[in-house]
Design an enzyme around this catalytic site. Structure first.
Site, PDB file in Angstrom:
ATOM      1  N   ASN A 194       0.834  -1.211   0.000  1.00  0.00           N
ATOM      2  CA  ASN A 194       0.000   0.000   0.000  1.00  0.00           C
ATOM      3  C   ASN A 194       0.866   1.259   0.000  1.00  0.00           C
ATOM      4  O   ASN A 194       0.553   2.233  -0.697  1.00  0.00           O
ATOM      5  CB  ASN A 194      -0.968  -0.006   1.184  1.00  0.00           C
ATOM      6  CG  ASN A 194      -2.231  -0.789   0.868  1.00  0.00           C
ATOM      7  OD1 ASN A 194      -3.035  -0.357   0.044  1.00  0.00           O
ATOM      8  ND2 ASN A 194      -2.375  -1.968   1.476  1.00  0.00           N
ATOM      9  N   ARG A 207       0.068  -2.438  14.912  1.00  0.00           N
ATOM     10  CA  ARG A 207      -0.010  -2.221  16.364  1.00  0.00           C
ATOM     11  C   ARG A 207      -1.181  -1.305  16.688  1.00  0.00           C
ATOM     12  O   ARG A 207      -1.322  -0.223  16.100  1.00  0.00           O
ATOM     13  CB  ARG A 207       1.271  -1.550  16.898  1.00  0.00           C
ATOM     14  CG  ARG A 207       2.540  -2.332  16.690  1.00  0.00           C
ATOM     15  CD  ARG A 207       2.542  -3.680  17.342  1.00  0.00           C
ATOM     16  NE  ARG A 207       2.402  -3.625  18.796  1.00  0.00           N
ATOM     17  CZ  ARG A 207       2.297  -4.702  19.574  1.00  0.00           C
ATOM     18  NH1 ARG A 207       2.288  -5.911  19.040  1.00  0.00           N
ATOM     19  NH2 ARG A 207       2.180  -4.580  20.872  1.00  0.00           N
ATOM     20  N   ILE A 208      -2.001  -1.732  17.617  1.00  0.00           N
ATOM     21  CA  ILE A 208      -3.102  -0.891  18.077  1.00  0.00           C
ATOM     22  C   ILE A 208      -2.528   0.340  18.779  1.00  0.00           C
ATOM     23  O   ILE A 208      -1.599   0.224  19.587  1.00  0.00           O
ATOM     24  CB  ILE A 208      -4.031  -1.684  19.015  1.00  0.00           C
ATOM     25  CG1 ILE A 208      -4.706  -2.809  18.223  1.00  0.00           C
ATOM     26  CG2 ILE A 208      -5.062  -0.774  19.658  1.00  0.00           C
ATOM     27  CD1 ILE A 208      -5.493  -3.776  19.073  1.00  0.00           C
ATOM     28  N   HIS A 252      -8.191  -0.726   5.891  1.00  0.00           N
ATOM     29  CA  HIS A 252      -8.560  -1.974   6.559  1.00  0.00           C
ATOM     30  C   HIS A 252      -9.171  -2.933   5.542  1.00  0.00           C
ATOM     31  O   HIS A 252     -10.030  -2.521   4.745  1.00  0.00           O
ATOM     32  CB  HIS A 252      -9.566  -1.684   7.688  1.00  0.00           C
ATOM     33  CG  HIS A 252     -10.016  -2.923   8.381  1.00  0.00           C
ATOM     34  ND1 HIS A 252      -9.217  -3.582   9.282  1.00  0.00           N
ATOM     35  CD2 HIS A 252     -11.148  -3.647   8.280  1.00  0.00           C
ATOM     36  CE1 HIS A 252      -9.858  -4.653   9.721  1.00  0.00           C
ATOM     37  NE2 HIS A 252     -11.036  -4.722   9.127  1.00  0.00           N
ATOM     38  N   THR A 267      -9.843   6.451  14.978  1.00  0.00           N
ATOM     39  CA  THR A 267     -10.281   6.919  16.292  1.00  0.00           C
ATOM     40  C   THR A 267      -9.823   5.880  17.300  1.00  0.00           C
ATOM     41  O   THR A 267      -9.263   4.849  16.922  1.00  0.00           O
ATOM     42  CB  THR A 267     -11.811   7.051  16.349  1.00  0.00           C
ATOM     43  OG1 THR A 267     -12.382   5.760  16.105  1.00  0.00           O
ATOM     44  CG2 THR A 267     -12.327   8.037  15.316  1.00  0.00           C
TER      45      THR A 267
HETATM   46  N1  NHR Z   1      -5.377   2.031  16.467  1.00  0.00           N
HETATM   47  C1  NHR Z   1      -6.529   2.625  16.811  1.00  0.00           C
HETATM   48  N2  NHR Z   1      -6.564   3.236  17.984  1.00  0.00           N
HETATM   49  N3  NHR Z   1      -7.623   2.608  16.040  1.00  0.00           N
HETATM   50  C2  NHR Z   1      -7.593   1.981  14.860  1.00  0.00           C
HETATM   51  O1  NHR Z   1      -8.692   1.979  14.112  1.00  0.00           O
HETATM   52  C3  NHR Z   1      -6.422   1.322  14.436  1.00  0.00           C
HETATM   53  C4  NHR Z   1      -5.317   1.386  15.292  1.00  0.00           C
HETATM   54  C5  NHR Z   1      -4.116   0.732  14.940  1.00  0.00           C
HETATM   55  C6  NHR Z   1      -4.046   0.004  13.782  1.00  0.00           C
HETATM   56  C7  NHR Z   1      -5.057  -0.980  11.774  1.00  0.00           C
HETATM   57  C8  NHR Z   1      -5.863  -2.238  12.077  1.00  0.00           C
HETATM   58  C9  NHR Z   1      -6.641  -2.790  10.951  1.00  0.00           C
HETATM   59  O2  NHR Z   1      -6.853  -2.114   9.947  1.00  0.00           O
HETATM   60  C10 NHR Z   1      -5.149  -0.077  12.945  1.00  0.00           C
HETATM   61  C11 NHR Z   1      -6.331   0.585  13.247  1.00  0.00           C
HETATM   62  C12 NHR Z   1      -3.593  -4.188  14.375  1.00  0.00           C
HETATM   63  C13 NHR Z   1      -4.499  -4.888  15.147  1.00  0.00           C
HETATM   64  C14 NHR Z   1      -4.013  -5.798  16.245  1.00  0.00           C
HETATM   65  O3  NHR Z   1      -4.803  -6.516  16.857  1.00  0.00           O
HETATM   66  C15 NHR Z   1      -5.834  -4.725  14.904  1.00  0.00           C
HETATM   67  C16 NHR Z   1      -6.267  -3.854  13.905  1.00  0.00           C
HETATM   68  C17 NHR Z   1      -5.356  -3.145  13.124  1.00  0.00           C
HETATM   69  C18 NHR Z   1      -4.021  -3.317  13.371  1.00  0.00           C
HETATM   70  N4  NHR Z   1      -2.701  -5.757  16.580  1.00  0.00           N
HETATM   71  C19 NHR Z   1      -2.070  -6.537  17.632  1.00  0.00           C
HETATM   72  C20 NHR Z   1      -1.756  -5.633  18.838  1.00  0.00           C
HETATM   73  O4  NHR Z   1      -1.661  -6.190  19.939  1.00  0.00           O
HETATM   74  C21 NHR Z   1      -0.746  -7.110  17.173  1.00  0.00           C
HETATM   75  C22 NHR Z   1      -0.880  -7.995  15.986  1.00  0.00           C
HETATM   76  C23 NHR Z   1       0.454  -8.252  15.289  1.00  0.00           C
HETATM   77  O5  NHR Z   1       1.495  -7.677  15.661  1.00  0.00           O
HETATM   78  O6  NHR Z   1       0.422  -9.008  14.300  1.00  0.00           O
HETATM   79  O7  NHR Z   1      -1.541  -4.417  18.674  1.00  0.00           O
HETATM   80  O8  NHR Z   1      -7.111  -3.949  11.065  1.00  0.00           O
HETATM   81  C1  GAR Z   2      -3.266  -4.882   3.693  1.00  0.00           C
HETATM   82  O1  GAR Z   2      -4.190  -5.809   3.204  1.00  0.00           O
HETATM   83  C2  GAR Z   2      -3.916  -3.995   4.725  1.00  0.00           C
HETATM   84  O2  GAR Z   2      -5.235  -3.651   4.422  1.00  0.00           O
HETATM   85  C3  GAR Z   2      -3.878  -4.886   5.913  1.00  0.00           C
HETATM   86  O3  GAR Z   2      -2.649  -5.566   5.863  1.00  0.00           O
HETATM   87  C4  GAR Z   2      -2.195  -5.607   4.508  1.00  0.00           C
HETATM   88  C5  GAR Z   2      -0.880  -4.905   4.436  1.00  0.00           C
HETATM   89  O4  GAR Z   2      -0.307  -5.074   3.173  1.00  0.00           O
HETATM   90  N1  GAR Z   2      -3.979  -4.139   7.131  1.00  0.00           N
HETATM   91  C6  GAR Z   2      -4.354  -4.677   8.248  1.00  0.00           C
HETATM   92  O5  GAR Z   2      -4.743  -5.833   8.326  1.00  0.00           O
HETATM   93  C7  GAR Z   2      -4.279  -3.786   9.431  1.00  0.00           C
HETATM   94  N2  GAR Z   2      -4.573  -4.537  10.578  1.00  0.00           N
HETATM   95  P1  GAR Z   2       0.864  -4.128   2.678  1.00  0.00           P
HETATM   96  O6  GAR Z   2       1.930  -4.107   3.777  1.00  0.00           O
HETATM   97  O7  GAR Z   2       1.373  -4.810   1.454  1.00  0.00           O
HETATM   98  O8  GAR Z   2       0.314  -2.775   2.426  1.00  0.00           O
END
Ligand code: NHR
Ligand code: GAR
Length: 204
Positions: free
Chosen positions: A13, A84-85, A102, A134
């Site tokens: 991306n 990472r959240i 997402h 958010t």
């Molecule tokens: N943070 C907030 N506060 N709000 C959002 O909407 C976020 C965010 C951080 C990342 C991307 C997200 C997605 O598009 C994103 C949106 C990671 C996790 C997760 O569970 C969930 C959603 C998204 C990114 N991460 C684990 C954690 O403990 C670690 C997982 C790993 O390292 O593989 O942070 O889906």
């Molecule tokens: C993409 O599909 C993106 O939407 C998703 O991970 C992939 C990253 O690909 N994101 C998440 O799942 C966030 N939790 P990329 O590194 O090739 O862009």
């Protein structure tokens, strides 16, 4: 330059943003082995690594990440496969200028493993969403979505590839809208000035 991208892995991306001519001031990863770092470096985009494992708490990691981001004073921060959240404090700091892509049609399937979950649910369509971030995970105001069909015999990998192609279309579009000042955020909803479509349907 106006945009900083945060990545964790492959970086496709991020690459799509560069290919679309979005000026990235820097690419920052929470993992030193993220493939996307090499792609950025090859295009002379500055890179940095802020390893989450080096910090005892999420708050400490997010503070270090923010310090790195702020060196570039970006107008916009984009999460591009960033895994990472983020803490509420971090999200507040960049309120209205932090975007994520997402891999689902939100509000369906927030969180991880979205393609397998869509298949398991028997969904007939799936897709991806660009939204403002958010503190409620994957619930921020929606900028644009792309829809793809779920086809008979699909595997999670096949579906992921179909969705990823659309991610590479809608993320640059959303970032351009933002940089052109065309996004209006009102009552938790995003409107595009000029009325461009905020839903893209991929041909099958
Ligand atoms: N943070 C907030 N506060 N709000 C959002 O909407 C976020 C965010 C951080 C990342 C991307 C997200 C997605 O598009 C994103 C949106 C990671 C996790 C997760 O569970 C969930 C959603 C998204 C990114 N991460 C684990 C954690 O403990 C670690 C997982 C790993 O390292 O593989 O942070 O889906
Ligand atoms: C993409 O599909 C993106 O939407 C998703 O991970 C992939 C990253 O690909 N994101 C998440 O799942 C966030 N939790 P990329 O590194 O090739 O862009």
């Amino acid at each position: 330059m106006p945009v900083v991208a945060l990545i964790s892995g492959r970086g496709s991306n991020m690459q799509a943003l560069l290919d679309a001519g979005i000026p990235l001031a820097a690419v920052i990863s929470n993992r030193a082995d993220a493939k996307g770092l090499a792609i950025a470096a090859a295009r002379d985009v500055p890179t940095a690594v802020v390893e989450h494992r080096a910090y005892a708490t999420r708050e400490a990691f997010d503070a270090a990440l923010a310090a790195e981001i702020d060196r570039y004073a970006p107008r916009l921060v984009v999460l591009a496969g960033f895994m990472r959240i983020l803490t509420p404090r971090f999200v507040e700091r960049y309120a209205g200028r932090l975007m994520n892509i997402h891999p689902s049609l939100l509000p369906d399937f927030p969180g991880l493993d979205t393609h397998a979950r869509a298949l398991a649910a028997g969904a007939k369509r799936h897709g991806c969403t660009v939204h403002f971030v958010t503190s409620e995970l994957d619930h921020g105001p929606i900028v644009i979505q792309a829809e793809v069909p779920v086809l008979p015999g699909d595997t999670a990998d096949a579906l992921e590839a179909r969705v990823l192609r659309e991610e590479h279309v809608i993320y640059p579009r959303a970032v351009k809208w933002f940089l052109d000042g065309r996004l209006d955020l009102r009552d938790g909803k995003v409107r595009v000035k000029g009325g461009d479509a905020q839903l893209v349907t991929a041909p099958r």
